[in-house]
Motif scaffolding. Structure first.
Motif, mmCIF file in Angstrom:
data_model
loop_
_atom_site.group_PDB
_atom_site.id
_atom_site.type_symbol
_atom_site.label_atom_id
_atom_site.label_comp_id
_atom_site.label_asym_id
_atom_site.label_seq_id
_atom_site.Cartn_x
_atom_site.Cartn_y
_atom_site.Cartn_z
ATOM 1 N N THR A 203 52.224 2.502 -55.921
ATOM 2 C CA THR A 203 53.963 2.555 -56.173
ATOM 3 C C THR A 203 53.987 2.273 -58.047
ATOM 4 O OG1 THR A 203 53.388 -0.392 -55.698
ATOM 5 C CG2 THR A 203 53.777 1.018 -53.582
ATOM 6 N N GLU A 204 52.895 2.202 -58.448
ATOM 7 C CA GLU A 204 52.977 1.954 -59.996
ATOM 8 C C GLU A 204 53.565 3.483 -60.693
ATOM 9 O OE1 GLU A 204 52.205 -0.897 -61.384
ATOM 10 O OE2 GLU A 204 52.102 -1.655 -59.834
ATOM 11 N N ASP A 205 54.340 3.005 -61.804
ATOM 12 C CA ASP A 205 54.608 4.373 -62.528
ATOM 13 C C ASP A 205 53.648 5.333 -63.649
ATOM 14 O OD1 ASP A 205 57.811 3.981 -62.376
ATOM 15 O OD2 ASP A 205 58.226 3.003 -63.899
ATOM 16 N N GLY A 206 53.821 6.102 -63.697
ATOM 17 C CA GLY A 206 52.675 6.648 -64.442
ATOM 18 C C GLY A 206 51.966 7.955 -63.201
ATOM 19 N N GLN A 207 50.766 8.390 -64.006
ATOM 20 C CA GLN A 207 50.355 8.603 -63.252
ATOM 21 C C GLN A 207 48.751 7.722 -62.346
ATOM 22 O OE1 GLN A 207 49.647 12.534 -63.877
ATOM 23 N NE2 GLN A 207 47.985 12.554 -62.508
ATOM 24 N N VAL A 208 48.121 8.555 -61.388
ATOM 25 C CA VAL A 208 47.328 7.866 -60.128
ATOM 26 C C VAL A 208 46.495 8.340 -60.830
ATOM 27 C CG1 VAL A 208 46.301 7.821 -58.202
ATOM 28 C CG2 VAL A 208 48.627 8.019 -58.480
ATOM 29 N N PRO A 209 45.481 7.322 -60.949
ATOM 30 C CA PRO A 209 44.100 6.747 -61.338
ATOM 31 C C PRO A 209 43.443 7.715 -60.727
ATOM 32 C CG PRO A 209 45.007 4.703 -61.931
ATOM 33 C CD PRO A 209 45.765 5.933 -61.027
ATOM 34 N N LYS A 210 42.328 8.587 -61.832
ATOM 35 C CA LYS A 210 41.575 9.754 -60.820
ATOM 36 C C LYS A 210 40.358 9.025 -60.376
ATOM 37 C CE LYS A 210 43.082 14.178 -62.014
ATOM 38 N NZ LYS A 210 43.808 14.552 -61.081
ATOM 39 N N ALA A 211 40.868 8.519 -58.780
ATOM 40 C CA ALA A 211 39.051 8.281 -58.145
ATOM 41 C C ALA A 211 37.918 8.871 -58.397
ATOM 42 C CB ALA A 211 39.337 8.638 -56.787
ATOM 43 N N GLU A 212 36.728 8.134 -58.452
ATOM 44 C CA GLU A 212 35.311 8.430 -59.139
ATOM 45 C C GLU A 212 34.697 8.517 -57.589
ATOM 46 O OE1 GLU A 212 33.611 6.913 -62.382
ATOM 47 O OE2 GLU A 212 35.390 6.407 -63.578
ATOM 48 N N PHE A 213 34.813 9.190 -56.641
ATOM 49 C CA PHE A 213 34.553 9.592 -55.827
ATOM 50 C C PHE A 213 34.318 10.597 -55.170
ATOM 51 C CE2 PHE A 213 33.648 7.390 -51.564
ATOM 52 C CZ PHE A 213 33.699 8.542 -50.627
ATOM 53 N N ASP A 214 33.268 11.975 -54.632
ATOM 54 C CA ASP A 214 33.246 13.300 -54.045
ATOM 55 C C ASP A 214 34.116 13.336 -52.813
ATOM 56 O OD1 ASP A 214 32.247 15.395 -54.642
ATOM 57 O OD2 ASP A 214 29.971 14.609 -53.862
ATOM 58 N N PRO A 215 34.860 13.897 -53.008
ATOM 59 C CA PRO A 215 35.503 13.810 -52.012
ATOM 60 C C PRO A 215 35.092 15.230 -51.424
ATOM 61 C CG PRO A 215 36.633 15.437 -53.643
ATOM 62 C CD PRO A 215 35.703 14.694 -53.764
ATOM 63 N N LEU A 216 33.552 15.512 -51.433
ATOM 64 C CA LEU A 216 32.965 16.400 -50.647
ATOM 65 C C LEU A 216 32.163 15.186 -49.924
ATOM 66 C CD1 LEU A 216 32.204 19.442 -53.537
ATOM 67 C CD2 LEU A 216 34.057 19.126 -51.186
ATOM 68 N N ALA A 217 32.206 14.895 -49.777
ATOM 69 C CA ALA A 217 31.183 13.468 -48.682
ATOM 70 C C ALA A 217 31.533 13.463 -47.926
ATOM 71 C CB ALA A 217 31.120 12.549 -49.916
ATOM 72 N N GLY A 218 32.648 14.030 -47.566
ATOM 73 C CA GLY A 218 33.035 14.163 -45.554
ATOM 74 C C GLY A 218 34.179 12.982 -45.846
#
Length: 168
Positions: A51-66
């Protein structure tokens, strides 16, 4: 919130008690909306309330992990995404259904938001909650007409989806 390690928090997210704080000075309970990551390891999804203003921080998580990864910006959509993903439904398909239904309902009921409520697995009916503008802003005749059949936060519309079996 890791729901597999703390399953009691699931109900607290749904009833918003996890976001309620009591003021130590006056004793009033307030809703404190803050960034929150909901992690369901069993169903392999994460929903981030940002809910914060600005860009959402990038997650350091592999989305290909299912995993299915989603970011929401309100408590309503946060709870809705969790509800959809816990049922194993495709949230993108639900969003398309909501868009089509919203176009129909908005003309008659001053609907401002639609939220997925449930899927009746026996009949294949999808139920949505229609959040509408306050009745005071509507003409009295229209308010009387809809008050008999609708209430805020109650499912008011059921649509049968021909391909509902494929979404389960």
């Amino acid at each position: 919130i890791n729901i597999d390690r703390n399953p009691e928090l699931r109900a607290k997210v749904q009833d918003l008690s996890v976001f309620r704080v009591k003021c130590p000075n006056c004793g009033e309970t307030l809703l404190a909306v803050h960034p929150c990551l909901y992690h369901d390891m069993a169903n392999q999804f994460m929903v981030w309330l940002w809910t914060e203003d600005g860009q959402v921080p990038k997650a350091e998580f592999d989305p290909l992990a299912g995993y299915t990864l989603r970011v929401t910006d309100s408590l309503n959509t946060f709870r809705e995404k969790i509800n959809i993903l816990e049922r194993g439904l495709d949230d993108r398909t639900i969003e398309i259904m909501k868009l089509l239904l919203f176009a129909q309902l908005n003309r008659d009921l001053d609907v401002v938001e639609l939220l997925f409520h449930e899927l009746d697995e026996r009949t294949g009916d999808f139920r949505f909650v229609a959040v509408r503008t306050a009745r005071s802003s509507m003409p009295p005749c229209r308010a009387r007409r809809i008050s008999a059949c609708t209430r805020m936060w109650r499912p008011i519309c059921t649509r049968r989806a021909a391909s509902s079996r494929a979404l389960i």
